[in-house]
Structures are given as structure tokens and as C-alpha cells.
Design a protein around this motif. Structure first.
Motif, PDB file in Angstrom:
ATOM      1  N   CYS A  86       0.819  -1.217   0.000  1.00  0.00           N
ATOM      2  CA  CYS A  86       0.000   0.000   0.000  1.00  0.00           C
ATOM      3  C   CYS A  86       0.847   1.259   0.000  1.00  0.00           C
ATOM      4  CB  CYS A  86      -0.927   0.011   1.215  1.00  0.00           C
ATOM      5  SG  CYS A  86      -2.083  -1.360   1.247  1.00  0.00           S
ATOM      6  N   ALA A  87       2.154   1.095   0.158  1.00  0.00           N
ATOM      7  CA  ALA A  87       3.112   2.195   0.073  1.00  0.00           C
ATOM      8  C   ALA A  87       2.711   3.382   0.957  1.00  0.00           C
ATOM      9  CB  ALA A  87       3.296   2.601  -1.382  1.00  0.00           C
ATOM     10  N   ALA A  88       2.561   4.566   0.347  1.00  0.00           N
ATOM     11  CA  ALA A  88       2.391   5.787   1.123  1.00  0.00           C
ATOM     12  C   ALA A  88       1.014   5.934   1.779  1.00  0.00           C
ATOM     13  CB  ALA A  88       2.666   7.010   0.248  1.00  0.00           C
ATOM     14  N   ILE A  89       0.135   4.956   1.604  1.00  0.00           N
ATOM     15  CA  ILE A  89      -1.113   4.987   2.372  1.00  0.00           C
ATOM     16  C   ILE A  89      -0.799   4.905   3.864  1.00  0.00           C
ATOM     17  CG2 ILE A  89      -3.192   3.641   2.914  1.00  0.00           C
ATOM     18  CD1 ILE A  89      -3.479   3.006   0.012  1.00  0.00           C
ATOM     19  N   ALA A  90       0.354   4.315   4.209  1.00  0.00           N
ATOM     20  CA  ALA A  90       0.757   4.191   5.611  1.00  0.00           C
ATOM     21  C   ALA A  90       1.476   5.437   6.115  1.00  0.00           C
ATOM     22  CB  ALA A  90       1.653   2.972   5.790  1.00  0.00           C
ATOM     23  N   CYS A  91       1.382   6.533   5.381  1.00  0.00           N
ATOM     24  CA  CYS A  91       2.026   7.795   5.778  1.00  0.00           C
ATOM     25  C   CYS A  91       0.984   8.786   6.284  1.00  0.00           C
ATOM     26  CB  CYS A  91       2.768   8.412   4.595  1.00  0.00           C
ATOM     27  SG  CYS A  91       4.097   7.401   3.947  1.00  0.00           S
ATOM     28  N   THR A  92       1.475   9.929   6.689  1.00  0.00           N
ATOM     29  CA  THR A  92       0.600  11.050   7.005  1.00  0.00           C
ATOM     30  C   THR A  92       1.146  12.300   6.313  1.00  0.00           C
ATOM     31  OG1 THR A  92      -0.393  12.372   8.770  1.00  0.00           O
ATOM     32  CG2 THR A  92       1.823  11.532   9.205  1.00  0.00           C
ATOM     33  N   PRO A  93       0.355  12.977   5.477  1.00  0.00           N
ATOM     34  CA  PRO A  93      -0.957  12.508   5.013  1.00  0.00           C
ATOM     35  C   PRO A  93      -0.804  11.315   4.073  1.00  0.00           C
ATOM     36  CG  PRO A  93      -0.289  14.464   3.807  1.00  0.00           C
ATOM     37  CD  PRO A  93       0.748  14.255   4.869  1.00  0.00           C
ATOM     38  N   GLY A  94      -1.770  10.443   4.102  1.00  0.00           N
ATOM     39  CA  GLY A  94      -1.708   9.241   3.282  1.00  0.00           C
ATOM     40  C   GLY A  94      -1.902   9.531   1.810  1.00  0.00           C
ATOM     41  N   SER A  95      -1.368   8.660   0.967  1.00  0.00           N
ATOM     42  CA  SER A  95      -1.504   8.808  -0.478  1.00  0.00           C
ATOM     43  C   SER A  95      -1.439   7.444  -1.140  1.00  0.00           C
ATOM     44  CB  SER A  95      -0.390   9.702  -1.036  1.00  0.00           C
ATOM     45  OG  SER A  95      -0.351   9.649  -2.448  1.00  0.00           O
ATOM     46  N   ALA A  96      -2.245   7.250  -2.162  1.00  0.00           N
ATOM     47  CA  ALA A  96      -2.222   5.997  -2.913  1.00  0.00           C
ATOM     48  C   ALA A  96      -1.360   6.111  -4.157  1.00  0.00           C
ATOM     49  CB  ALA A  96      -3.637   5.605  -3.304  1.00  0.00           C
ATOM     50  N   SER A  97      -0.672   7.233  -4.343  1.00  0.00           N
ATOM     51  CA  SER A  97       0.086   7.439  -5.576  1.00  0.00           C
ATOM     52  C   SER A  97       1.559   7.732  -5.330  1.00  0.00           C
ATOM     53  CB  SER A  97      -0.532   8.601  -6.371  1.00  0.00           C
ATOM     54  OG  SER A  97      -0.560   9.794  -5.599  1.00  0.00           O
ATOM     55  N   ASP A  98       2.040   7.566  -4.100  1.00  0.00           N
ATOM     56  CA  ASP A  98       3.446   7.797  -3.794  1.00  0.00           C
ATOM     57  C   ASP A  98       4.114   6.506  -3.334  1.00  0.00           C
ATOM     58  OD1 ASP A  98       3.769  10.481  -4.447  1.00  0.00           O
ATOM     59  OD2 ASP A  98       2.935  11.147  -2.535  1.00  0.00           O
ATOM     60  N   CYS A  99       5.436   6.491  -3.431  1.00  0.00           N
ATOM     61  CA  CYS A  99       6.211   5.296  -3.111  1.00  0.00           C
ATOM     62  C   CYS A  99       6.730   5.324  -1.679  1.00  0.00           C
ATOM     63  CB  CYS A  99       7.385   5.167  -4.070  1.00  0.00           C
ATOM     64  SG  CYS A  99       6.898   4.929  -5.794  1.00  0.00           S
ATOM     65  N   MET A 100       7.104   4.140  -1.209  1.00  0.00           N
ATOM     66  CA  MET A 100       7.672   3.967   0.122  1.00  0.00           C
ATOM     67  C   MET A 100       8.943   3.141   0.000  1.00  0.00           C
ATOM     68  SD  MET A 100       6.875   4.380   3.519  1.00  0.00           S
ATOM     69  CE  MET A 100       5.165   4.027   3.991  1.00  0.00           C
ATOM     70  N   GLU A 147      10.368   4.668   5.031  1.00  0.00           N
ATOM     71  CA  GLU A 147      10.569   6.088   4.722  1.00  0.00           C
ATOM     72  C   GLU A 147       9.854   6.427   3.421  1.00  0.00           C
ATOM     73  OE1 GLU A 147      14.168   9.313   3.790  1.00  0.00           O
ATOM     74  OE2 GLU A 147      14.631   7.192   4.183  1.00  0.00           O
ATOM     75  N   PRO A 148       8.948   7.411   3.427  1.00  0.00           N
ATOM     76  CA  PRO A 148       8.274   7.809   2.176  1.00  0.00           C
ATOM     77  C   PRO A 148       9.248   8.551   1.273  1.00  0.00           C
ATOM     78  CG  PRO A 148       7.640   9.271   3.969  1.00  0.00           C
ATOM     79  CD  PRO A 148       8.479   8.190   4.586  1.00  0.00           C
ATOM     80  N   LEU A 149       9.098   8.369  -0.037  1.00  0.00           N
ATOM     81  CA  LEU A 149       9.990   9.024  -0.991  1.00  0.00           C
ATOM     82  C   LEU A 149       9.522  10.423  -1.378  1.00  0.00           C
ATOM     83  CD1 LEU A 149      11.047   6.051  -3.284  1.00  0.00           C
ATOM     84  CD2 LEU A 149      12.059   6.906  -1.168  1.00  0.00           C
ATOM     85  N   ASN A 150       8.286  10.739  -1.057  1.00  0.00           N
ATOM     86  CA  ASN A 150       7.786  12.099  -1.276  1.00  0.00           C
ATOM     87  C   ASN A 150       8.066  12.921  -0.017  1.00  0.00           C
ATOM     88  OD1 ASN A 150       6.273  14.473  -1.582  1.00  0.00           O
ATOM     89  ND2 ASN A 150       4.639  13.436  -2.708  1.00  0.00           N
ATOM     90  N   PRO A 151       8.849  13.996  -0.102  1.00  0.00           N
ATOM     91  CA  PRO A 151       9.194  14.782   1.093  1.00  0.00           C
ATOM     92  C   PRO A 151       7.996  15.429   1.776  1.00  0.00           C
ATOM     93  CG  PRO A 151       9.870  15.920  -0.914  1.00  0.00           C
ATOM     94  CD  PRO A 151       9.461  14.547  -1.328  1.00  0.00           C
ATOM     95  N   LEU A 152       6.852  15.463   1.106  1.00  0.00           N
ATOM     96  CA  LEU A 152       5.666  16.049   1.716  1.00  0.00           C
ATOM     97  C   LEU A 152       4.995  15.088   2.702  1.00  0.00           C
ATOM     98  CD1 LEU A 152       4.032  17.751  -1.418  1.00  0.00           C
ATOM     99  CD2 LEU A 152       5.491  18.802   0.332  1.00  0.00           C
ATOM    100  N   ARG A 153       5.437  13.839   2.737  1.00  0.00           N
ATOM    101  CA  ARG A 153       4.799  12.839   3.587  1.00  0.00           C
ATOM    102  C   ARG A 153       5.753  12.341   4.668  1.00  0.00           C
ATOM    103  NH1 ARG A 153       0.454  12.885   0.907  1.00  0.00           N
ATOM    104  NH2 ARG A 153       0.491  13.041  -1.367  1.00  0.00           N
ATOM    105  N   LYS A 154       5.145  11.816   5.737  1.00  0.00           N
ATOM    106  CA  LYS A 154       5.926  11.330   6.869  1.00  0.00           C
ATOM    107  C   LYS A 154       5.402   9.972   7.314  1.00  0.00           C
ATOM    108  CE  LYS A 154       6.449  16.041   8.713  1.00  0.00           C
ATOM    109  NZ  LYS A 154       6.180  16.917   9.896  1.00  0.00           N
ATOM    110  N   CYS A 155       6.320   9.142   7.786  1.00  0.00           N
ATOM    111  CA  CYS A 155       5.923   7.931   8.498  1.00  0.00           C
ATOM    112  C   CYS A 155       5.968   8.252   9.987  1.00  0.00           C
ATOM    113  CB  CYS A 155       6.885   6.784   8.195  1.00  0.00           C
ATOM    114  SG  CYS A 155       6.541   5.914   6.664  1.00  0.00           S
ATOM    115  N   THR A 156       4.881   8.005  10.657  1.00  0.00           N
ATOM    116  CA  THR A 156       4.832   8.194  12.099  1.00  0.00           C
ATOM    117  C   THR A 156       4.421   6.877  12.752  1.00  0.00           C
ATOM    118  OG1 THR A 156       2.504   8.836  12.178  1.00  0.00           O
ATOM    119  CG2 THR A 156       4.123  10.593  11.755  1.00  0.00           C
ATOM    120  N   ILE A 157       4.636   6.783  14.045  1.00  0.00           N
ATOM    121  CA  ILE A 157       4.208   5.579  14.758  1.00  0.00           C
ATOM    122  C   ILE A 157       2.716   5.363  14.557  1.00  0.00           C
ATOM    123  CG2 ILE A 157       3.873   4.602  17.063  1.00  0.00           C
ATOM    124  CD1 ILE A 157       6.517   5.852  17.880  1.00  0.00           C
TER     125      ILE A 157
END
Length: 373
Positions: free
Chosen positions: A106-120, A132-142
């Protein structure tokens, strides 16, 4: 594409479709059980299915990689196994590999903010993995990574798959920096090996009509279905299915919608008729649409039609429709034999080979009375 780009590689194709005779033998030997409350499987279900596939785990993919395949195209697969096969083949922990795969699918769906079109980016280690998300606009948090454990699962701690359970009871999440999270403690609990079967049978032919209505008095009416029954008295209600999907009122949750006392002033209606042949659902859908359009009801003010149609013609031939009739578990003692593989050398002189099964596989196949691969 390979020819145009002058590419050369070994290409493996893994089939996940099962011969019905394989399933019938397993059913006779009581090796098939229900999954997620599905009804008991019958021989009739097997015969009615257009296709039956089994959800493959890591084993068939590992087998393809061990045959030096550069590209692997697999049929129906347990999603995490696509990511987990390669590291497990090289000795990495199965539980951590599957958990990482469950997130990477699901890649960046597990980020905040989530996205279905970005890589992890996932980095697997012997005792943990990092995200670690590859889009700098997104973050992985606990919170974002842990919350993903709820995705497509009825139990936040355990997820059953081919050959075992991914157990997250002791999983730990650690914030490494603003954008990265480390995960550890995920385990794989081995169980008797079973693959999930999925099959679908033809339910009939479908016609659909879409309309909008803006009248709360009309929305509260329930007279159309009775009119249809009166008009088609020569046809048994068991010979067709008529569904009204009311978007804006129960259109998503249907009968389990918790808010029951609200009548909206505007809704969208999808009329769906299904029957064995194309002619009958076309007639029923058309009659239902026409009845709703001109329905007279207490409190009606307008003299025009009740519905607004976004398309013309208003009724659509949606073609054949199928429904799941097999969603069960089949116990197997040697997973690879159920997933035949073909290897091609792309970009070399045309050469294609079917993998020869080890002798012990052939003997076991004879014992189970299965058709040859």
C-alpha cells in the motif's frame, strides 16, 4: 517491448488457476474448509464456477527466483508474498518480511498525510525494518504505520495467510526521525498449510438505470417493487433480482446503516436488474425506471416526471454478471505443485520450457489423484 528495447532476460509465469478436478479431489478428501464464515463448499459450487484460483504464497515465487528468473509474472497471490519472497530466500525473517510486504503493498497509504500514488522505501534488517516515504511532503509516524495494521483486517494483531499467521502482538514501533519509523517484533506462526480458493459463478445478465430525484415525499415511497410483481405475474420472483441502490440514503451501507430516521431531500438511484438472459432484465429494469418516473403518490405536487436522468438512453446493458461462490481454504502438503510455472528466455532464440517436477512431487500427485501439471 523486450524486442523493441533489445532486452534479454529469463521470464517466469506462475499460474494460480486450478483444474476443477483438483478441487473436487480435495473436497472428497475433506481438505477444504470455510473461510470467514463462507457456507460449506459443495460439488455443485465447484462445477458452477467459471474459474477457480488459489492464492499463492512465497514458495512458488522463490522457486521461480531460484531458477534464475529476472522477471516473474504470477497469478492470484497473497500480496505480502510478492515482497517477502526475495528476502526470505536469502535468509531474512519470514514474519518481518511479510509485515514489511503488507505495508509496501500500500506504500504511502501508511504515511501522514496518506496517499495511494506515492512510493515507500522499506529497508529490511535481520531484527527489524525501516520505512521512509519518498515524497518529502509525507511522513511515516508511529500512529500512521501502526494504524495500517487495521487495513483489510478483522483482527489488528493477527493476519492469516498461506501456511501461517502474521502475529503483531509483540510488534514495536519506534520513531527514528521526523519521517522514518522502525518496526520490530513481528512474528510468523506456522500453521497447517492451506491456500485460499476463490471462485465465481455466472449470476446472469445485468441491466442498469441511473436517475436522480429531489422530492422527500417521493423518496419515502416503496411502491415500485409491488408494481413490478403485479406486471410480471407470469415470472417467478426467484427468476430475477431487482436492486435499488439509493445513494444519499443507505446507498453505501444498505440495511446496516445506523442512521435510520433521516429522509434526505435529494438522492441518486441506481436500478439494477439481473436475470438469466439479457431480455428479461432489460424489461424489468425498463419497467422499474418507467414506473418510478410516472409514479403517482399521496402528496405529489408536480405533474411532470419524478426522475432526472443524467444519460440518454437511460438504461445500460452491463453485460454478464458474476458472483463469488467459492471463498474457502484448501489444505495442501506441498504448495508448489499447485502452481505450475513456465520459463521463457526472452531475447534469445525462442525457447520455452515447463518446469519438471521433482520425482517426490510426481509421486505425491499420483497419491492425491491430481491431474498432471
Amino acid at each position: 517491448m523486450a524486442s523493441e528495447n533489445k532486452l534479454s532476460f529469463r521470464f517466469a509465469t506462475i499460474s494460480a488457476e486450478l483444474d476443477k478436478r483438483v478441487v473436487e479431489v480435495a473436497l472428497k478428501e475433506a481438505r477444504i474448509s470455510s473461510c470467514a464464515g463462507s457456507p460449506k463448499l459443495t460439488k455443485r459450487d465447484v462445477k458452477q464456477s467459471e474459474h477457480i484460483v488459489a492464492q499463492l504464497g512465497i514458495e512458488p515465487i522463490v522457486r521461480a527466483l531460484k531458477h534464475d528468473s529476472n522477471v516473474v509474472l504470477a497469478g492470484r497471490a497473497y500480496h505480502p508474498s510478492v515482497f517477502a519472497a526475495f528476502p526470505v530466500m536469502h535468509g531474512f525473517d519470514l514474519g518481518l518480511s511479510l509485515h514489511l510486504g503488507k505495508i509496501l503493498e500500500c506504500a504511502a497509504i501508511a504515511c501522514t498525510p496518506g496517499s495511494a500514488s506515492d512510493c515507500m522505501l522499506g529497508t529490511l534488517r535481520r531484527d527489524s525494518f525501516e520505512l521512509e516515504p519518498l515524497n518529502p511532503l509525507r511522513k511515516c509516524t508511529i500512529a500512521s504505520v501502526a494504524a495500517h495494521s487495521l487495513y483489510e483486517k478483522s483482527d489488528p494483531y493477527q493476519l492469516a495467510g498461506p501456511g501461517g499467521i502474521l502475529d503483531l502482538t509483540d510488534t514495536r514501533f519506534e520513531q527514528l526521525d521526523e519521517r522514518r519509523v522502525r518496526v520490530s517484533g513481528s512474528k510468523h506462526i506456522e500453521t497447517p498449510y492451506a491456500v485460499k480458493l476463490e471462485g465465481a459463478r455466472r449470476a446472469g445478465h445485468r441491466y442498469v438505470s441511473i436517475a436522480g430525484v429531489r422530492d422527500p415525499v417521493f423518496i419515502a415511497q416503496e411502491a415500485v417493487r409491488d408494481r413490478i410483481a403485479d406486471n410480471f405475474v407470469q415470472i417467478s420472483p426467484e427468476d430475477y433480482t431487482l436492486i435499488f441502490r439509493v445513494y444519499g440514503r443507505d446507498g453505501v451501507l444498505g440495511p446496516v446503516e445506523p442512521i435510520r430516521d433521516a429522509t434526505p431531500h435529494e438522492v441518486g438511484i441506481v436500478v439494477e436488474a439481473v436475470a438469466d438472459t439479457a431480455k428479461l432484465p432489460k424489461s424489468i429494469c425498463g419497467f422499474a425506471r418507467s414506473t418510478m418516473l410516472h409514479l403517482g403518490y399521496p402528496g405529489k405536487i408536480s405533474t411532470a416526471g419524478n426522475l432526472a436522468f443524467p444519460y440518454s438512453p437511460s438504461d445500460f446493458d452491463a453485460g454478464e454478471v458474476f458472483e463469488f461462490n467459492i471463498y474457502h481454504l484448501m489444505q495442501v502438503d506441498d504448495p508448489p505443485i499447485f502452481f505450475p510455472m513456465i520459463i521463457e528466455n526472452i531475447g534469445h532464440p525462442k525457447e520455452q520450457q515447463s518446469e519438471r517436477q521433482p520425482r517426490r512431487h510426481r509421486k505425491r500427485r499420483e497419491k492425491q489423484k491430481l491431474p498432471p501439471l
